[in-house]
Design a protein around this motif. Structure first.
Motif, mmCIF file in Angstrom:
data_model
loop_
_atom_site.group_PDB
_atom_site.id
_atom_site.type_symbol
_atom_site.label_atom_id
_atom_site.label_comp_id
_atom_site.label_asym_id
_atom_site.label_seq_id
_atom_site.Cartn_x
_atom_site.Cartn_y
_atom_site.Cartn_z
ATOM 1 N N GLY A 139 0.760 -1.108 0.091
ATOM 2 C CA GLY A 139 0.100 0.043 0.032
ATOM 3 C C GLY A 139 0.914 1.066 0.008
ATOM 4 N N SER A 140 0.305 2.440 0.329
ATOM 5 C CA SER A 140 1.036 3.606 0.199
ATOM 6 C C SER A 140 0.205 4.669 0.908
ATOM 7 N N ILE A 141 0.967 5.905 1.147
ATOM 8 C CA ILE A 141 0.236 7.026 1.664
ATOM 9 C C ILE A 141 0.697 8.250 0.669
ATOM 10 N N VAL A 142 -0.527 9.079 0.656
ATOM 11 C CA VAL A 142 -0.364 10.176 -0.289
ATOM 12 C C VAL A 142 -0.823 11.301 0.607
ATOM 13 N N LEU A 143 0.093 12.405 0.686
ATOM 14 C CA LEU A 143 -0.236 13.507 1.489
ATOM 15 C C LEU A 143 -0.606 14.905 0.559
ATOM 16 N N THR A 144 -0.898 15.956 0.931
ATOM 17 C CA THR A 144 -1.075 17.011 0.330
ATOM 18 C C THR A 144 -0.481 18.259 0.816
ATOM 19 N N SER A 145 0.024 18.942 -0.149
ATOM 20 C CA SER A 145 0.743 20.424 0.385
ATOM 21 C C SER A 145 0.287 21.505 -0.655
ATOM 22 N N GLY A 146 1.145 22.263 -1.384
ATOM 23 C CA GLY A 146 0.807 23.144 -2.285
ATOM 24 C C GLY A 146 2.128 23.998 -2.662
ATOM 25 N N ILE A 147 2.142 24.573 -3.895
ATOM 26 C CA ILE A 147 3.106 25.173 -4.191
ATOM 27 C C ILE A 147 3.749 26.614 -3.376
ATOM 28 N N ALA A 148 2.943 26.863 -2.670
ATOM 29 C CA ALA A 148 3.491 27.858 -1.625
ATOM 30 C C ALA A 148 4.769 27.558 -0.791
ATOM 31 N N SER A 149 4.880 26.274 -0.936
ATOM 32 C CA SER A 149 6.110 25.844 -0.344
ATOM 33 C C SER A 149 7.454 26.072 -1.240
ATOM 34 N N SER A 150 7.127 26.398 -2.589
ATOM 35 C CA SER A 150 8.449 26.710 -3.549
ATOM 36 C C SER A 150 8.315 28.216 -3.589
ATOM 37 N N ARG A 151 6.876 28.691 -3.865
ATOM 38 C CA ARG A 151 6.865 29.997 -4.330
ATOM 39 C C ARG A 151 5.698 30.651 -3.516
ATOM 40 N N ALA A 152 6.295 31.321 -2.314
ATOM 41 C CA ALA A 152 5.024 31.715 -1.431
ATOM 42 C C ALA A 152 4.758 33.333 -1.747
ATOM 43 N N PRO A 153 3.480 33.402 -2.057
ATOM 44 C CA PRO A 153 3.129 35.071 -2.062
ATOM 45 C C PRO A 153 2.982 35.806 -1.037
ATOM 46 N N LYS A 154 3.108 36.799 -1.150
ATOM 47 C CA LYS A 154 2.951 37.818 0.145
ATOM 48 C C LYS A 154 1.505 37.446 0.639
ATOM 49 N N GLU A 211 11.636 6.506 7.023
ATOM 50 C CA GLU A 211 11.294 5.679 8.122
ATOM 51 C C GLU A 211 10.397 4.443 7.897
ATOM 52 N N LEU A 212 9.442 4.839 7.084
ATOM 53 C CA LEU A 212 8.474 3.532 6.968
ATOM 54 C C LEU A 212 8.564 2.717 5.776
ATOM 55 N N ALA A 213 9.636 2.866 4.983
ATOM 56 C CA ALA A 213 10.087 1.981 4.089
ATOM 57 C C ALA A 213 10.097 0.387 4.217
ATOM 58 N N PRO A 214 9.402 -0.536 3.526
ATOM 59 C CA PRO A 214 9.284 -0.239 2.086
ATOM 60 C C PRO A 214 7.721 0.366 1.867
ATOM 61 N N LEU A 215 6.984 0.891 2.895
ATOM 62 C CA LEU A 215 5.779 1.635 2.580
ATOM 63 C C LEU A 215 6.023 3.091 2.072
ATOM 64 N N ARG A 216 5.363 3.066 0.872
ATOM 65 C CA ARG A 216 5.553 4.175 -0.065
ATOM 66 C C ARG A 216 4.922 5.401 0.476
ATOM 67 N N VAL A 217 5.559 6.587 0.500
ATOM 68 C CA VAL A 217 4.878 7.827 0.980
ATOM 69 C C VAL A 217 5.281 9.076 0.234
ATOM 70 N N ASN A 218 4.373 9.600 -0.446
ATOM 71 C CA ASN A 218 4.411 10.791 -1.431
ATOM 72 C C ASN A 218 3.473 11.760 -1.003
ATOM 73 N N ILE A 219 3.668 12.973 -1.895
ATOM 74 C CA ILE A 219 2.684 14.168 -1.576
ATOM 75 C C ILE A 219 2.556 14.858 -2.821
ATOM 76 N N VAL A 220 1.283 15.388 -2.981
ATOM 77 C CA VAL A 220 0.776 16.070 -4.136
ATOM 78 C C VAL A 220 0.821 17.571 -3.930
ATOM 79 N N SER A 221 1.639 18.461 -4.621
ATOM 80 C CA SER A 221 1.470 19.933 -4.438
ATOM 81 C C SER A 221 0.660 20.387 -5.510
ATOM 82 N N PRO A 222 -0.469 20.861 -5.397
ATOM 83 C CA PRO A 222 -1.287 21.689 -6.415
ATOM 84 C C PRO A 222 -0.945 22.952 -6.400
#
Length: 239
Positions: free
Chosen positions: A126-141, A163-174
């Protein structure tokens, strides 16, 4: 690749990107469980999603509630975390600290608590998919808190992949996406914002929730991807 006969749990799956991901997973043959702290949202979502969907009411900021959630669901294959309230805007000197803590509670601490409770129930492969956003790379005022939350979630993803390998952990940055996160704005102002924001993107428009959902499906399906941030933003970080 598809999700035939897989069981997907989506925390925050009753609206926006989470709901779109639920629809997309069902289209690939999955069984879906969506969760929200609001009973009416769970009931409405299940009525729309259909027979292969179930819903559970749970508060991600309550450890007992989250524990009961996964005990009720039982074993499953993929966990998706898209839970979040409306975005917190404002310069640091004018932001109420209670609002800051609430934002982190839902988007960061809630995710950590959910992951901790879910781990014993995620099946091998199985896997885990988390959520962030492009503000981590380009933060507007005015989006200091949002940028901090996104950066925290991406750091958490990389650390957990190790830490959790081989469980896969990824994140989507909309990037900029048309979702209910903007529902607290007047309709005309919201549409004007979409038009203005979209005109500055390389693709000429803002994103739709179902387009972002495809990134979550890709990360669940591709068994050779872990520790990665998948940016899907219409070219937003480039302009």
């Amino acid at each position: 690749m598809n999700l035939q006969h897989k069981k997907i749990v989506i925390l925050g799956g009753t609206s926006g990107i989470g709901f779109a991901t639920a629809l997309a997973a069902l289209a690939q043959g999955a069984e879906v469980v969506v969760s929200s702290s609001k009973k009416e949202k769970v009931e409405t979502s299940i009525a729309t999603l259909g027979a292969r969907a179930n819903g559970v009411v749970a508060d991600v900021n309550n450890a007992e509630s989250v524990g009961r959630l996964f005990k009720e669901i039982g074993y499953f294959d993929h966990l998706v975390y898209t839970a979040g309230e409306s975005l917190l805007f404002g310069n640091l000197d004018g932001i109420d600290m209670n609002a800051v803590r609430k934002a982190f509670d839902v988007r960061v601490f809630g995710a950590i608590a959910a992951l901790k409770a879910a781990l014993p129930y995620i099946r091998q492969g199985g896997s885990i998919v988390l959520t962030s956003g492009i503000a981590s790379s380009r933060a507007p005022k005015g989006l200091t808190i949002g940028a901090s939350i996104c950066s925290a979630m991406e750091g958490l993803t990389r650390a957990l992949a190790v830490e959790l390998a081989p469980l896969r952990v990824n994140i989507v940055s909309p990037g900029f996406v048309r979702t209910p996160l903007w529902s607290n704005m007047p309709d005309d102002d919201r549409e004007a914002m979409y038009q203005h924001a979209g005109s500055s993107l390389l693709v000429g428009r803002v994103g739709e929730a179902d387009e972002i959902a495809q990134a979550y499906l890709y990360l669940m399906n591709n068994t050779f991807v872990t520790g990665q941030t998948v940016v899907i933003d219409g070219g937003g970080v480039l302009v």
